[in-house]
Design an enzyme around this catalytic site. Structure first.
Site, short mmCIF file in Angstrom:
data_model
loop_
_atom_site.label_atom_id
_atom_site.label_comp_id
_atom_site.label_asym_id
_atom_site.label_seq_id
_atom_site.Cartn_x
_atom_site.Cartn_y
_atom_site.Cartn_z
N ALA A 1 0.83 -1.19 0.00
CA ALA A 1 0.00 0.00 0.00
C ALA A 1 0.88 1.25 0.00
O ALA A 1 2.07 1.19 0.30
CB ALA A 1 -0.91 0.00 1.21
N CYS A 2 0.24 2.37 -0.32
CA CYS A 2 0.89 3.67 -0.32
C CYS A 2 1.55 3.90 1.05
O CYS A 2 0.93 3.59 2.06
CB CYS A 2 -0.16 4.73 -0.58
SG CYS A 2 0.40 6.42 -0.41
N PRO A 3 2.75 4.40 1.20
CA PRO A 3 3.61 4.94 0.14
C PRO A 3 4.65 3.95 -0.38
O PRO A 3 5.59 4.35 -1.04
CB PRO A 3 4.32 6.07 0.89
CG PRO A 3 4.54 5.51 2.26
CD PRO A 3 3.36 4.61 2.53
#
Lengths: 159, 187
Positions: free
Chosen positions: B14-16
């Site tokens: 997932a981000c980042p």
């Protein structure tokens, strides 16, 4: 590429979700090759506390403060729907489900990416926190040091 | 499959993390080479595009298959600013006129395979600069137009071809970066 850009974040809040947002932005900015500083003040200092109990000499009030505040990033509550501690459990469950990173992992990553983590010494005194109680490899400074970074910053956030 | 020089697996992250991983890997990549980043995070397309642009790299494009996004980025190449020395050049417009008139020419696209895949002139032949030595099968007298993104790699390619005995080699300047004509994709 032009000269290095700077991102500075003031982490004032002591909630898990808010700290998470701050650390995600910080890690993203580091990936953008920004020089990143997170200035921890007031409740944000709790994100830097060691999980284990460190015995240091303190007055009564400081001891009380220390007991009432979360010891470390993992123990922080969330800003909405905390439900006396059940909320954080739920949020950690969804973080795991979506393969996102937990707050302690984000803090580790931040240190790995050479993000400057700064603890505000004035608020440390107010809350009775001592250097021994905070994690290693962080810096200690006041508002002037923060402003020195922030005045030529490209991104400034207060969370 | 598009040939790349490095693969970064950011699937499930997932981000980042996709950007953090890409940036780390990019340091290892030789400039001018192409990296593919595999990710499942839906925001990674916008993120990678913005990141690459800001860092000065060239975002080529993204494909999607079975929920996996594959992004292609070419590391910025400071060599490309160098002076072009090959004397025989034509402009994009002149090339376009030649193509409309169906002139008997060979159009060589010497950019990386991924750059070619995300947009090239119909009829252009893909021979990345690095593979040029291995692929000199054309007729020595054929009229060869060489094109790349900015005119620098094609400048080198034109010199290489001339040294190899080709007599009618012309560099297209500036090349694909200024191309407004028809584009074709191959994926």
């Amino acid at each position: 590429m032009s000269e290095t850009k700077k991102t500075t974040i003031v982490l004032f809040s002591g909630e898990y979700d808010k700290a998470m947002a701050a650390y995600i932005i910080a890690n993203g900015a580091a990936a953008y090759d920004h020089e990143v500083t997170i200035f921890h003040t007031f409740w944000g200092l709790n994100a830097l506390r060691k999980e284990e109990l460190v015995s240091v000499k303190k007055g009564l009030l400081e001891k009380l403060f220390g007991k009432m505040m979360p010891r470390g990033a993992d123990k922080m509550g969330i800003s909405k729907m905390n439900f006396a501690g059940f909320g954080p459990k739920m949020i950690k469950h969804v973080i795991q489900k979506h393969n996102a990173m937990t707050l302690p992992q984000l803090i580790d990553l931040a240190q790995e990416q050479d993000i400057k983590l700064v603890a505000c010494t004035m608020t440390m005194d107010l809350l009775g926190l001592q250097q021994e109680e905070l994690i290693e490899d962080i810096e200690y400074a006041g508002v002037a040091a923060y402003l020195a970074d922030a005045q030529d910053g490209n991104v400034n956030l207060f969370i | 499959m598009i040939q790349t020089d490095m693969v970064v697996d950011a699937k499930g992250l997932a981000c980042p993390m996709p950007i953090v991983k890409t940036r780390k890997a990019m340091k290892e990549l030789a400039s001018g080479n192409v990296m593919e980043v595999q990710a499942t995070d839906k925001g990674s397309t916008a993120d990678l595009k913005a990141w690459a642009t800001s860092a000065g790299h060239q975002y080529l494009g993204t494909t999607e298959q079975d929920g996996t996004l594959t992004h292609y980025v070419r590391k910025s190449n400071s060599d490309e600013i160098q002076d072009k020395t090959y004397p025989y050049v034509v402009s994009n417009e002149e090339l376009e006129t030649l193509l409309t008139n169906r002139a008997e020419i060979v159009l060589l696209d010497v950019r990386e395979e991924a750059e070619y895949a995300f947009g090239h002139i119909p009829g252009a032949k893909s021979v990345p600069l690095g593979d040029l030595d291995a692929d000199l099968s054309m007729d020595k007298d054929s009229l060869i137009y060489v094109i790349c993104r900015s005119g620098s790699r094609s400048d080198l390619a034109a010199q290489k071809l001339t040294n190899a005995g080709f007599v009618n080699v012309i560099n297209v300047v500036p090349g694909m970066s200024g191309w407004n004509g028809v584009l074709e994709k191959s994926m």
